[in-house]
Write an enzyme that holds these catalytic residues in place. Structure first.
Site, PDB file in Angstrom:
ATOM      1  CE  LYS A 208      -2.248 -31.375   6.571  1.00 41.89           C
ATOM      2  NZ  LYS A 208      -1.892 -30.032   7.002  1.00 41.89           N
ATOM      3  CD  GLU A 214      -1.904 -40.038  19.683  1.00 42.68           C
ATOM      4  OE1 GLU A 214      -1.424 -40.095  18.523  1.00 42.68           O
ATOM      5  OE2 GLU A 214      -1.479 -39.252  20.550  1.00 42.68           O
ATOM      6  N   GLY A 280      -4.553 -29.073  10.127  1.00 47.62           N
ATOM      7  CA  GLY A 280      -5.415 -30.024  10.839  1.00 47.62           C
ATOM      8  C   GLY A 280      -6.524 -29.328  11.617  1.00 47.62           C
ATOM      9  NE  ARG A 281      -3.381 -24.617  14.543  1.00 49.15           N
ATOM     10  CZ  ARG A 281      -2.222 -25.093  14.108  1.00 49.15           C
ATOM     11  NH1 ARG A 281      -2.018 -26.394  14.030  1.00 49.15           N
ATOM     12  NH2 ARG A 281      -1.248 -24.276  13.744  1.00 49.15           N
ATOM     13  CD  GLU A 366      -2.001 -28.317  17.040  1.00 50.81           C
ATOM     14  OE1 GLU A 366      -1.870 -29.270  17.821  1.00 50.81           O
ATOM     15  OE2 GLU A 366      -2.578 -28.427  15.952  1.00 50.81           O
ATOM     16  CG  HIS A 397     -24.202 -23.200  39.587  1.00 51.99           C
ATOM     17  ND1 HIS A 397     -24.909 -22.729  40.665  1.00 51.99           N
ATOM     18  CD2 HIS A 397     -24.942 -22.900  38.488  1.00 51.99           C
ATOM     19  CE1 HIS A 397     -26.054 -22.203  40.246  1.00 51.99           C
ATOM     20  NE2 HIS A 397     -26.093 -22.275  38.922  1.00 51.99           N
ATOM     21  CE  LYS A 521       2.289 -35.549  17.021  1.00 49.86           C
ATOM     22  NZ  LYS A 521       2.051 -35.144  15.641  1.00 49.86           N
TER      23      LYS A 521
HETATM   24  O1  F6P Z   1      -0.223 -33.558  17.167  1.00 51.03           O
HETATM   25  C1  F6P Z   1      -0.850 -32.460  16.611  1.00 51.03           C
HETATM   26  C2  F6P Z   1      -1.469 -32.755  15.294  1.00 51.03           C
HETATM   27  O2  F6P Z   1      -0.508 -32.761  14.305  1.00 51.03           O
HETATM   28  C3  F6P Z   1      -2.577 -31.754  14.999  1.00 51.03           C
HETATM   29  O3  F6P Z   1      -2.117 -30.595  14.430  1.00 51.03           O
HETATM   30  C4  F6P Z   1      -3.476 -32.550  14.137  1.00 51.03           C
HETATM   31  O4  F6P Z   1      -4.751 -31.967  14.082  1.00 51.03           O
HETATM   32  C5  F6P Z   1      -3.456 -33.871  14.859  1.00 51.03           C
HETATM   33  O5  F6P Z   1      -2.120 -34.022  15.279  1.00 51.03           O
HETATM   34  C6  F6P Z   1      -3.885 -35.067  14.071  1.00 51.03           C
HETATM   35  O6  F6P Z   1      -3.108 -35.253  12.926  1.00 51.03           O
HETATM   36  P1  F6P Z   1      -3.579 -36.162  11.741  1.00 51.03           P
HETATM   37  O7  F6P Z   1      -4.857 -35.620  11.205  1.00 51.03           O
HETATM   38  O8  F6P Z   1      -2.473 -36.128  10.741  1.00 51.03           O
HETATM   39  O9  F6P Z   1      -3.786 -37.558  12.278  1.00 51.03           O
END
Ligand code: F6P
Length: 558
Positions: A208, A214, A280-281, A366, A397, A521
């Site tokens: 987003k 990452e 995002g979620r 979240e 199980h 972060k």
């Molecule tokens: O670290 C949490 C977050 O901001 C989430 O809310 C989001 O889904 C995820 O990181 C990834 O963010 P982006 O889509 O901006 O890479």
């Protein structure tokens, strides 16, 4: 900014507290007293058949919960969300994931602009791209058609797409598959690319913000992998022009920040956009779902969106007495705030839903893991239960022992479909029927248990009887659907989105921000130089962090 209504000050809350004191509803008794209980507490929402009858509620409790929703002004908050009001106050944003699945022709305005046409424009772009990949019209730099799409994203840019892809595996076009790289642990991208052919691989960088450490790190690693492999194979030369062409044909992006996409080197013509009013979620139904749209095709993706829309309409318009997400959200409040239940299990009896609990963890935790309300004041009651789960029967199980006989109350949702995608028989037995028999047996055992007399009647020695008693009265909700179609997967997602919303409104929190992820972060960026050997940066750390970093540096082998 309006002030949230403190739920604990409402008459309904006081009534619920009173009802909880000495609450002695016994599910065996409740079913014996009311032969219509199953029917009265079962509702449908779209294709979902939802049996709430094995919950610890009676008509009085349910009425008080519904009154609570009224007294915290839930109907107005719900309308505010659907109509594009900026209810995400800490980020000053509208919350309009529901507009992502509005049919063309609807009108939802943000800052005076109707966003529904924008949504459909972007969906159409995504669908056109998906069709090209699926038909083989989109080819890689050596002219070969794409057989693997690799989604690079994390959090909402990963969990939704991977969950839906797994859920809809039977709908994936033959000869195509998707993979998902999320973790910055380099073993993730390594393992997911090790056996791939770069000539037939297409990366979708989904972020987003297009700033996530990452995702951008993994995207760079993937770009290096692609170019190294292509060059090594002699498929492209060493020049920048060839590299640019390869990246253009093997990378697309999904983001709200198209300027940053261009800066990364991805052709903005190959980028799909969305908007800051999509959390995002809550974004799998936007172009963040590109990997899914490629794999299952535009028609199935459209069906998935239509399923979500069905539940949106239900949540917005169904009477409270039949409103499934509303009632499930309120039941969660009942267990969380009055019974002290800290966790909630989600147990899909559908192997294809194996990533559903992980997906729900971000959606629910979240969203509702908050300690202040949307006006900044402290919350007045517990919020945000821990969601967790595994598919049945595997969980049976492993951890069901604790749900059946442990000391904690763990409300659980069971999910199953009538018709399996892969019907198989074992001799005489339809295996899906054995599977579902387990679903029905577990919810029955949890509700009705097994008394000491029943255990004794089986000839169990007295000393062993207590260990074999099942107390019962363990609440469950059973959700069934005809089959795990794209529409049903969409319906399940929207159901839990609105459950999450309902709880957040009762607690008066902003369910759409996520400031709690920021500190870690920030600190990671401060600590990174120390990890790489910067003595000053190490000296700035606390003693525990210093010791851990020092251990790392002493033991790292290269
Ligand atoms: O670290 C949490 C977050 O901001 C989430 O809310 C989001 O889904 C995820 O990181 C990834 O963010 P982006 O889509 O901006 O890479």
């Amino acid at each position: 900014m309006t002030t949230p209504i403190d739920p604990t000050t409402t008459a309904a809350w006081q009534q619920l507290a009173g009802l909880h004191d000495g609450f002695d509803l016994d599910l065996r008794q409740a079913f014996a007293d009311d032969p219509d209980r199953a029917e009265r507490f079962t509702h449908t929402a779209g294709d979902l058949f939802v049996d709430l009858s094995k919950n610890l509620v009676d008509d009085t409790v349910l009425a008080a919960l519904l009154a609570l929703a009224e007294q915290v002004d839930l109907p107005a908050r719900r309308e505010a969300m659907f109509s594009g009001a900026k209810i995400n106050v800490t980020e000053d944003r509208a919350v309009l994931h529901t507009a992502l699945r509005d049919p063309a022709g609807e009108q939802v305005e943000v800052d005076g602009e109707n966003v529904v046409p924008l949504v459909h424009e972007e969906l159409d772009k995504m669908y056109a791209f998906a069709r090209k990949v699926r038909s083989g019209d989109w080819v890689g730099v050596t002219g070969k058609r794409i057989n693997t799409v690799v989604n690079i994203g994390i959090g909402g840019s990963d969990l939704g797409p991977v969950m839906v892809y797994e859920a809809l595996k039977p709908y994936v076009q033959q000869g195509l598959s998707a993979r998902f790289v999320s973790n910055i642990d380099p073993s993730d991208v390594y393992e997911k690319t090790a056996d791939l052919d770069p000539e037939t691989t297409l990366f979708i960088v989904a972020s987003k913000t297009f700033t996530t450490l990452e995702t951008l790190t993994n995207a760079r690693l993937a770009r290096t992998w692609l170019l190294d492999r292509l060059r090594h194979a002699g498929a492209i030369d060493e020049g920048d022009e060839a590299a640019g062409r390869a990246v253009a044909l093997h990378f697309v992006a999904v983001s709200t920040a198209l300027d940053k996409v261009a800066a990364f080197g991805i052709d903005p013509a190959n980028a799909f956009g969305f908007w800051d009013w999509v959390g995002g979620r809550y974004s799998v139904d936007s172009v963040i779902g590109t990997s899914v749209a490629v794999a299952v095709g535009p028609d199935n993706f459209a069906e998935f969106l239509a399923g979500m829309h069905t539940i949106d309409v239900h949540f917005r318009t169904a009477e409270s007495a039949q409103n499934v997400p509303l009632q499930m959200g309120l039941l969660n409040v009942w267990y969380n705030n009055f019974f002290g239940a800290a966790t909630h299990a989600v147990l899909p009896y559908a192997q294809y839903l194996h990533r559903f609990p992980a997906y729900l963890q971000q959606l629910t935790m979240e969203s509702n893991g908050k300690r202040v309300r949307y006006d900044g004041s402290p919350v007045t009651t517990e919020t945000g239960e821990v969601f967790w789960g595994e598919p049945g029967t595997n969980g049976q199980h492993a951890f069901y022992q604790l749900i059946h006989q442990g000391t904690r109350l763990i409300p659980a949702d069971f999910i199953a479909v009538a018709t399996p995608a892969r019907p198989l028989v074992d001799g005489e037995h339809d295996v899906h029927e054995l599977f579902l028999a387990n679903f029905f047996a577990q919810t029955k055992a949890l509700a009705f248990g097994k008394t000491a007399d029943e255990v004794r009647a089986e000839g169990t020695a007295d000393a062993i009887v207590p260990a074999r008693v099942f107390p019962g009265n363990r609440p469950t909700t059973s959700i069934m659907a005809p089959a795990l179609t794209p529409s049903v997967v969409g319906q399940l997602i929207a159901l839990y989105e609105h459950i999450t919303f309902t709880e957040g409104v009762v607690w008066g929190i902003d369910s759409f921000d996520q400031w709690g992820v920021e500190l870690g972060k920030q600190l990671a960026m401060q600590i990174a130089p120390a990890v790489s050997g910067d003595a000053d940066a190490l000296a700035d750390q606390d003693p525990s962090t210093q010791s851990l970093v020092t251990y790392y540096r002493e033991h790292r082998e290269r």
